[in-house]
Scaffold this motif. Structure first.
Motif, mmCIF file in Angstrom:
data_model
loop_
_atom_site.group_PDB
_atom_site.id
_atom_site.type_symbol
_atom_site.label_atom_id
_atom_site.label_comp_id
_atom_site.label_asym_id
_atom_site.label_seq_id
_atom_site.Cartn_x
_atom_site.Cartn_y
_atom_site.Cartn_z
ATOM 1 N N TRP A 1 10.936 8.648 -3.273
ATOM 2 C CA TRP A 1 10.648 7.649 -4.311
ATOM 3 C C TRP A 1 9.329 6.931 -4.027
ATOM 4 C CZ3 TRP A 1 13.534 10.378 -6.656
ATOM 5 C CH2 TRP A 1 14.906 10.514 -6.493
ATOM 6 N N ARG A 2 9.039 6.656 -2.748
ATOM 7 C CA ARG A 2 7.737 6.072 -2.420
ATOM 8 C C ARG A 2 6.603 7.012 -2.823
ATOM 9 N NH1 ARG A 2 9.372 5.001 3.682
ATOM 10 N NH2 ARG A 2 10.359 2.953 3.621
ATOM 11 N N ALA A 3 6.749 8.288 -2.465
ATOM 12 C CA ALA A 3 5.699 9.253 -2.770
ATOM 13 C C ALA A 3 5.473 9.373 -4.277
ATOM 14 C CB ALA A 3 6.052 10.620 -2.174
ATOM 15 N N LEU A 4 6.545 9.363 -5.049
ATOM 16 C CA LEU A 4 6.399 9.467 -6.503
ATOM 17 C C LEU A 4 5.751 8.210 -7.077
ATOM 18 C CD1 LEU A 4 9.778 11.134 -7.539
ATOM 19 C CD2 LEU A 4 7.545 12.215 -7.218
ATOM 20 N N ALA A 5 6.074 7.042 -6.536
ATOM 21 C CA ALA A 5 5.434 5.810 -7.010
ATOM 22 C C ALA A 5 3.928 5.875 -6.794
ATOM 23 C CB ALA A 5 6.024 4.602 -6.289
ATOM 24 N N THR B 1 6.570 16.755 -12.423
ATOM 25 C CA THR B 1 7.877 17.121 -12.982
ATOM 26 C C THR B 1 8.940 16.083 -12.650
ATOM 27 O OG1 THR B 1 7.323 19.481 -12.824
ATOM 28 C CG2 THR B 1 9.663 18.907 -13.005
ATOM 29 N N LEU B 2 8.924 15.594 -11.420
ATOM 30 C CA LEU B 2 9.922 14.608 -11.008
ATOM 31 C C LEU B 2 9.689 13.253 -11.678
ATOM 32 C CD1 LEU B 2 10.115 15.482 -7.209
ATOM 33 C CD2 LEU B 2 11.880 15.892 -8.918
ATOM 34 N N ILE B 3 8.437 12.826 -11.751
ATOM 35 C CA ILE B 3 8.142 11.531 -12.378
ATOM 36 C C ILE B 3 8.587 11.520 -13.827
ATOM 37 C CG2 ILE B 3 6.243 10.060 -13.188
ATOM 38 C CD1 ILE B 3 4.768 10.862 -10.576
ATOM 39 N N LEU B 4 8.244 12.557 -14.555
ATOM 40 C CA LEU B 4 8.604 12.613 -15.977
ATOM 41 C C LEU B 4 10.103 12.825 -16.161
ATOM 42 C CD1 LEU B 4 5.520 14.681 -17.101
ATOM 43 C CD2 LEU B 4 5.989 12.315 -17.709
ATOM 44 N N PRO C 1 -3.045 6.380 -16.687
ATOM 45 C CA PRO C 1 -2.223 5.880 -17.791
ATOM 46 C C PRO C 1 -0.722 6.037 -17.567
ATOM 47 C CG PRO C 1 -3.190 7.986 -18.379
ATOM 48 C CD PRO C 1 -3.815 7.590 -17.069
ATOM 49 N N TYR C 2 -0.321 6.630 -16.451
ATOM 50 C CA TYR C 2 1.100 6.816 -16.155
ATOM 51 C C TYR C 2 1.654 5.698 -15.267
ATOM 52 C CZ TYR C 2 0.484 11.465 -18.103
ATOM 53 O OH TYR C 2 0.200 12.507 -18.952
ATOM 54 N N GLY C 3 0.932 4.578 -15.184
ATOM 55 C CA GLY C 3 1.376 3.485 -14.329
ATOM 56 C C GLY C 3 2.747 2.954 -14.695
ATOM 57 N N GLU C 4 3.073 2.898 -15.991
ATOM 58 C CA GLU C 4 4.376 2.382 -16.412
ATOM 59 C C GLU C 4 5.517 3.277 -15.946
ATOM 60 O OE1 GLU C 4 5.830 2.434 -20.624
ATOM 61 O OE2 GLU C 4 5.382 0.301 -20.482
ATOM 62 N N HIS C 5 5.227 4.555 -15.753
ATOM 63 C CA HIS C 5 6.265 5.480 -15.299
ATOM 64 C C HIS C 5 6.722 5.165 -13.872
ATOM 65 C CE1 HIS C 5 4.854 7.606 -18.800
ATOM 66 N NE2 HIS C 5 5.765 8.548 -18.661
ATOM 67 N N ALA C 6 5.955 4.358 -13.133
ATOM 68 C CA ALA C 6 6.337 4.021 -11.760
ATOM 69 C C ALA C 6 7.594 3.167 -11.713
ATOM 70 C CB ALA C 6 5.191 3.294 -11.067
ATOM 71 N N ALA C 7 7.997 2.573 -12.832
ATOM 72 C CA ALA C 7 9.188 1.717 -12.817
ATOM 73 C C ALA C 7 10.407 2.470 -12.300
ATOM 74 C CB ALA C 7 9.452 1.161 -14.214
ATOM 75 N N ALA D 1 0.821 -1.212 0.000
ATOM 76 C CA ALA D 1 0.000 0.000 0.000
ATOM 77 C C ALA D 1 0.855 1.263 0.000
ATOM 78 C CB ALA D 1 -0.932 -0.004 1.202
ATOM 79 N N ARG D 2 2.085 1.155 0.483
ATOM 80 C CA ARG D 2 2.962 2.329 0.508
ATOM 81 C C ARG D 2 3.505 2.673 -0.881
ATOM 82 N NH1 ARG D 2 7.121 2.482 5.310
ATOM 83 N NH2 ARG D 2 6.546 4.682 5.083
ATOM 84 N N LEU D 3 3.341 1.760 -1.836
ATOM 85 C CA LEU D 3 3.976 1.944 -3.141
ATOM 86 C C LEU D 3 3.003 1.947 -4.315
ATOM 87 C CD1 LEU D 3 6.951 -0.537 -2.534
ATOM 88 C CD2 LEU D 3 7.067 1.950 -2.427
ATOM 89 N N ILE D 4 1.754 1.558 -4.088
ATOM 90 C CA ILE D 4 0.821 1.476 -5.215
ATOM 91 C C ILE D 4 0.236 2.850 -5.514
ATOM 92 C CG2 ILE D 4 0.256 -0.930 -4.780
ATOM 93 C CD1 ILE D 4 -2.295 -0.031 -3.437
ATOM 94 N N PRO D 5 -0.138 3.108 -6.778
ATOM 95 C CA PRO D 5 -0.690 4.414 -7.154
ATOM 96 C C PRO D 5 -2.003 4.705 -6.421
ATOM 97 C CG PRO D 5 -0.009 3.186 -9.096
ATOM 98 C CD PRO D 5 0.057 2.235 -7.944
#
Length: 528
Positions: free
Chosen positions: A331-335, A301-304, A341-347, A204-208
């Motif tokens: 990094w947790r907060a950004l995940a 901005t950070l995610i992209l 549709p930005y789920g793949e960016h979580a990698a 739960a700490r890492l899921i969108p």
């Protein structure tokens, strides 16, 4: 143990205990003699309560008594047709991994953990999973390592697949004891061992997000991507974007560090020094506080910006000391902000979270974050290499040395460049993946060639100067159906990506096709 597996006279011991940071405490031994004691021991073996999981625990013989060794976990596939391959994959991973570390298991204990669903009873779950238990026993037997006990744990009850005695193991199952009331629980508390909630709570700490705020974050990602992605794809502005992204990340990390620390949060990896439900409650409270400190436009901005490999590798340098804790929180907060549709960016943020957790000694969070990164993008090479290396028990220090060297080298280059105004200063590019080489069998190991030399060789080669859609600048990930959601694969100064550096470290050009540790099932949900 089971009556037909090795006899109830055989004992198993738990020890030494490990804290949340993964650092072993002084050895405390607890003897386990019955299936009930084994079932109670499972959360303490893993450090969390598994759900929908197959767990195998290796036993090593010492003076006629079994002693727990390595553990392996994998999610239970919903399709029973996959059970045979999963049983082989998990068994081979545990047995061969133990053998590589110099200790072939004498036997194995298997656990199947799944709660009822769709109107099932706990007993129905046990019967439905019985063929999977048999497949695990067969797979272990094929490697000459017997399964001496196989337990099913469901809805607060457990069953033994190995014990035929109705007096010991009734057909309706045996109730689990109250958490924290067993002898093992008392010994674990004394030793400092922590149970960090369930696997669902852990993730739960890492899921969108799936709240109303997710719509606002998605709008911010859409708006920022329209302006930022063209700049990342442009050779002239890419380095500027990288600098802006890292500066913003530094500001947010300082904001996190200056905020009031949650009760029980330690330094380093930011692991909560409390246990059970209270621990997860404190973790979620800390995450909510961090979410409030991070604006939607900053997160976007950070995610992209982190989709650029150079920027991501620079951010990976914040892996130790006072930087590690705030970086992991970021990094947790950004995940959590990689919504819709930005789920793949979580990698990218998930990989960074896994790396910092591993570097800080928290292998539990490292494995889970890296597995989730591969779930977001199965082809994300840095996550795949880190996940396999963590599972293989490699020392993260080889990667830390590489990143420290790059950081020092870049600082020296910038200092020299600033003293010669007529010569533009181009920062060197760290390659976190360059800390690995890929052996002929696909397994990672310390690189024999430094990333600096690899990058230098590649920079001598002419590069295409085509349009943004050419091979030199096209995005590296699949489109998710939204404008600006592709990830650029080339780096900020035209140097090779970490994937290219990894290929060069192998010398074959084909090592990055490794399949070990990144199978169809283990990639998304497995950890060993």
């Amino acid at each position: 143990m089971g009556a037909r597996g090795g006899g109830r006279g055989r004992e198993s011991r738990v020890g030494p205990a490990h804290g949340a940071s993964g650092v072993p405490f002084a050895e405390h031994q607890v003897t386990l003699r019955t299936p009930a004691e084994l079932a109670d021991a499972l959360p303490y073996l893993l450090g969390y309560r598994p759900e929908d999981s197959i767990v195998l625990a290796a036993l090593h013989d010492r003076d006629g008594r079994g002693r727990f060794g390595g553990r392996a976990r994998l999610g239970i596939p919903g399709n029973a047709d996959d059970w045979a391959s999963v049983a082989r994959q998990l068994t081979e991973g545990l047995v061969k991994g133990s053998e590589r570390r110099g200790a072939l298991p004498e036997s194995i204990v298997a656990f199947l953990c799944q709660d009822p669903k769709d109107g099932e009873s706990a007993r129905d779950v046990m019967e439905r999973l019985r063929p999977l238990a048999q497949l695990l026993r067969t797979a272990c037997g094929a490697l000459d390592v017997p399964v001496i006990e196989a337990l099913c744990i469901s809805d607060g009850r457990f069953w033994s697949y190995c014990c035929p005695s109705a007096q010991c193991c009734p057909s309706d199952g045996t109730p689990m004891g109250l958490p924290g009331t067993s002898v093992l629980a008392a010994a674990a508390t004394y030793a400092g061992l922590q149970i960090r909630g369930s696997l669902r709570e852990f993730r739960a700490r890492l899921i969108p997000w799936e709240t109303a705020a997710a719509l606002e974050q998605e709008s911010a990602l859409n708006a920022v991507s329209m302006a930022l992605i063209p700049r990342i794809l442009d050779d002239e502005s890419r380095t500027v974007v990288a600098t802006e992204t890292l500066d913003l990340a530094h500001r947010v990390m300082r904001r996190f560090a200056d905020s009031t620390s949650a009760a029980g949060v330690t330094g380093g990896s930011g692991v909560l020094a409390v246990s059970g439900a209270a621990g997860m409650s404190g973790a979620l409270s800390a995450d909510l506080r961090d979410d409030e400190l991070l604006r939607h436009d900053e997160a976007a901005t950070l995610i992209l910006g982190l989709q650029d490999r150079t920027t991501r590798d620079r951010a990976a340098e914040w892996m130790e000391g006072d930087e590690a804790g705030p970086a992991l929180r970021l990094w947790r907060a950004l995940a959590r902000r990689c919504v819709g549709p930005y789920g793949e960016h979580a990698a990218a943020p998930l990989t960074l979270a896994g790396w910092v957790a591993w570097s800080s000694g928290d292998e539990l969070e490292a494995r889970e974050a890296l597995a989730m990164a591969l779930g977001a993008d199965p082809g994300y090479l840095f996550a795949r290499l880190l996940h396999q290396a963590c599972n293989e028990g490699l020392d993260p220090e080889s990667i830390r040395r590489c990143l420290r060297k790059e950081r020092v080298g870049r600082a020296d280059a910038e200092a020299i460049g600033s003293s010669v105004p007529s010569v533009p200063s181009v920062p060197s590019v760290p390659s976190a993946s360059a800390a690995f080489s890929v052996d002929a069998d696909g397994s990672p190991g310390p690189a024999s060639t430094s990333s600096t030399r690899v990058a230098s060789r590649r920079r001598r080669k002419p590069r295409s100067t085509g349009s943004a859609g050419s091979a030199g600048s096209r995005p590296g990930s699949r489109s998710s159906g939204t404008v600006g959601t592709r990830r650029p694969r080339s780096t900020a100064d035209g140097s090779p990506t970490p994937e290219a550096a990894t290929r060069a470290g192998d010398g074959t050009g084909g090592g990055t096709r490794s399949r070990r540790g990144a199978g169809r099932h283990g990639t998304k949900q497995g950890d060993t």
